[in-house]
Design a protein around this motif. Structure first.
Motif, PDB file in Angstrom:
ATOM      1  N   MET A 108     -30.131 -11.265   5.596  1.00 41.44           N
ATOM      2  CA  MET A 108     -31.291 -11.098   4.724  1.00 41.44           C
ATOM      3  C   MET A 108     -32.376 -12.115   5.064  1.00 41.44           C
ATOM      4  N   PRO A 109     -33.577 -11.663   5.437  1.00 42.52           N
ATOM      5  CA  PRO A 109     -34.661 -12.600   5.753  1.00 42.52           C
ATOM      6  C   PRO A 109     -34.983 -13.543   4.589  1.00 42.52           C
ATOM      7  N   GLU A 110     -34.802 -13.075   3.361  1.00 46.77           N
ATOM      8  CA  GLU A 110     -35.114 -13.906   2.196  1.00 46.77           C
ATOM      9  C   GLU A 110     -34.182 -15.110   2.094  1.00 46.77           C
ATOM     10  N   CYS A 111     -33.037 -15.020   2.755  1.00 48.51           N
ATOM     11  CA  CYS A 111     -32.005 -16.048   2.625  1.00 48.51           C
ATOM     12  C   CYS A 111     -31.886 -16.916   3.874  1.00 48.51           C
ATOM     13  N   VAL A 112     -32.945 -16.941   4.675  1.00 50.81           N
ATOM     14  CA  VAL A 112     -32.889 -17.675   5.937  1.00 50.81           C
ATOM     15  C   VAL A 112     -32.617 -19.161   5.720  1.00 50.81           C
ATOM     16  N   ASP A 113     -33.024 -19.717   4.571  1.00 52.51           N
ATOM     17  CA  ASP A 113     -32.841 -21.144   4.303  1.00 52.51           C
ATOM     18  C   ASP A 113     -31.523 -21.466   3.623  1.00 52.51           C
ATOM     19  N   PHE A 114     -30.687 -20.471   3.374  1.00 58.92           N
ATOM     20  CA  PHE A 114     -29.458 -20.724   2.620  1.00 58.92           C
ATOM     21  C   PHE A 114     -28.471 -21.565   3.435  1.00 58.92           C
ATOM     22  N   ASP A 115     -27.851 -22.517   2.742  1.00 57.80           N
ATOM     23  CA  ASP A 115     -26.730 -23.284   3.289  1.00 57.80           C
ATOM     24  C   ASP A 115     -25.488 -22.798   2.543  1.00 57.80           C
ATOM     25  N   ILE A 116     -24.482 -22.361   3.285  1.00 56.70           N
ATOM     26  CA  ILE A 116     -23.348 -21.666   2.673  1.00 56.70           C
ATOM     27  C   ILE A 116     -22.075 -22.487   2.792  1.00 56.70           C
ATOM     28  N   GLY A 117     -21.367 -22.600   1.683  1.00 51.55           N
ATOM     29  CA  GLY A 117     -20.035 -23.182   1.659  1.00 51.55           C
ATOM     30  C   GLY A 117     -19.020 -22.112   1.288  1.00 51.55           C
ATOM     31  N   ILE A 118     -17.750 -22.416   1.498  1.00 51.59           N
ATOM     32  CA  ILE A 118     -16.670 -21.487   1.178  1.00 51.59           C
ATOM     33  C   ILE A 118     -15.550 -22.245   0.470  1.00 51.59           C
ATOM     34  N   ALA A 119     -14.581 -21.504  -0.038  1.00 49.19           N
ATOM     35  CA  ALA A 119     -13.357 -22.101  -0.574  1.00 49.19           C
ATOM     36  C   ALA A 119     -12.313 -22.189   0.526  1.00 49.19           C
ATOM     37  N   SER A 120     -11.530 -23.263   0.499  1.00 49.48           N
ATOM     38  CA  SER A 120     -10.364 -23.368   1.374  1.00 49.48           C
ATOM     39  C   SER A 120      -9.166 -23.770   0.526  1.00 49.48           C
ATOM     40  N   PHE A 121      -7.965 -23.567   1.080  1.00 53.61           N
ATOM     41  CA  PHE A 121      -6.753 -23.648   0.266  1.00 53.61           C
ATOM     42  C   PHE A 121      -5.710 -24.528   0.946  1.00 53.61           C
ATOM     43  N   PRO A 122      -5.561 -25.764   0.491  1.00 51.46           N
ATOM     44  CA  PRO A 122      -4.635 -26.704   1.140  1.00 51.46           C
ATOM     45  C   PRO A 122      -3.203 -26.187   1.258  1.00 51.46           C
ATOM     46  N   GLU A 123      -2.754 -25.411   0.280  1.00 52.16           N
ATOM     47  CA  GLU A 123      -1.392 -24.865   0.338  1.00 52.16           C
ATOM     48  C   GLU A 123      -1.378 -23.411   0.801  1.00 52.16           C
ATOM     49  N   GLY A 124      -2.525 -22.935   1.258  1.00 54.64           N
ATOM     50  CA  GLY A 124      -2.648 -21.542   1.660  1.00 54.64           C
ATOM     51  C   GLY A 124      -2.971 -20.664   0.461  1.00 54.64           C
ATOM     52  N   HIS A 125      -3.839 -19.667   0.658  1.00 53.45           N
ATOM     53  CA  HIS A 125      -4.144 -18.730  -0.422  1.00 53.45           C
ATOM     54  C   HIS A 125      -2.886 -17.930  -0.743  1.00 53.45           C
TER      55      HIS A 125
END
Length: 329
Positions: free
Chosen positions: A154-171
């Motif tokens: 999406m051109p509107e979101c060009v400035d977005f910085d994205i994080g995610i979830a991670s799972f130390p014991e596995g999802h």
């Protein structure tokens, strides 16, 4: 007015969460906090008091959770937009639950128009039963990496910085740690720049997650992994956290809290809390020693427990009216 939408700086001026991890900090390591959208006016005032306290303590960023199916969307946007002009670097959670793709596009456009360009991209849990079967809505997306790909398209979101979830014991849905590693890397490779872990109570799980990702992909797997910590304040709360997250409690911690309870969780609540804060403080000390890029505290919109941990780390003043202060003043 309480319901007013506050417009933060333009998107180009929004500090990226990934950048906050690179800057110096007056403390030993950056720290950040998670807030939940308040359910009523009294809870909202408590949130603003907490936000002011964490601002004064020097939080690197604050995150705002997103209710299942967008149930808190309006409150999430309003709270985040006000936090962002305090100013606090503000990270918005977004899930796929009960959203069609076009609805997600509309939400992302709205975030962009508000200058809220830090996004935590999540699939989310099934509403009503977090451990239930996941079924995408008709016309919706199925995986978090698809949400990241949507944002990046999406051109509107060009400035977005994205994080995610991670799972130390596995999802809990991953068939193995190898599968979980592959799924996490898929999100990082799609365009996420860091991850925040699900809460955990054994630092070794965090370290092994970091090792697995870096070994599997030396480029994307080396992106920052922010440990998610929830200070332990009661046996009831930690049991609930374990139930919702699927995390495990090491035997030594379980035994320590059980000894503090001494058979009466109500009578010995203060002792349980003291032991729990000490456990979280020891975890944080080790994470700092192991090079964690930030400590992310899940606060339930409260200040005291997190401030007590930060004080034990030498990163905040002590808490207590007897010390002439209620929060940080």
């Amino acid at each position: 007015m309480v319901n007013e939408i506050h417009r933060p700086a333009p998107a180009s001026l929004q500090v990226a969460v990934a950048d906050t991890l690179k800057w110096g900090t007056p403390g030993r390591v950056p720290f950040s906090v998670e807030f939940m959208p308040p359910r009523n006016d009294a809870a909202e005032q408590r949130l603003w008091s907490a936000a002011e306290a964490f601002h004064d303590l020097g939080a690197s960023f604050v995150s705002v959770t997103y209710g299942a199916g967008g149930s808190s969307r309006e409150r999430t946007e309003r709270v985040a937009s006000r936090l962002a002009v305090k100013p606090l670097t503000t990270l918005l959670h977004l899930t796929l639950v009960d959203h069609r793709e076009e609805e997600l596009r509309d939400i992302l456009r709205e975030f962009a128009s508000l200058g809220l360009t830090n996004l935590l991209a999540l699939r989310g849990d099934p509403p009503g039963d977090p451990m239930g079967d996941w079924t995408p809505v008709d016309g919706g997306l199925n995986f978090a990496h698809e949400l990241i790909e949507l944002v990046r398209s999406m051109p509107e979101c060009v400035d977005f910085d994205i994080g995610i979830a991670s799972f130390p014991e596995g999802h809990y849905r991953a068939g193995s740690l190898e599968d979980d590693t592959r799924y996490t890397l898929q999100k990082l490779q799609a365009g996420a720049s860091y991850s925040i872990t699900q809460m955990f109570f054994d630092v070794d799980h965090y370290l092994r997650l970091r090792d697995r990702l870096a070994a599997a992909d030396p480029v994307h797997g080396a992106k920052p992994i922010i440990p998610g910590l929830m200070p332990i304040t009661s046996l009831k709360s930690v049991r609930r956290q374990l139930e919702l997250s699927g995390a495990s409690l090491p035997t030594d911690i379980d035994e320590l809290l059980t000894r503090a309870a001494a058979g009466d969780e109500v009578k010995n609540a203060a002792g349980i809390r003291e032991a729990g804060i000490e456990v979280t403080s020891r975890m944080a000390e080790r994470l700092i020693a192991e090079g964690a890029p930030d400590l992310h505290f899940m606060t339930m919109n409260n200040v005291r427990a997190t401030q007590e941990v930060l004080h034990n780390l030498g990163m905040a003043p002590a808490w207590g009216p007897e010390l002439g202060q209620d929060m940080v003043r």
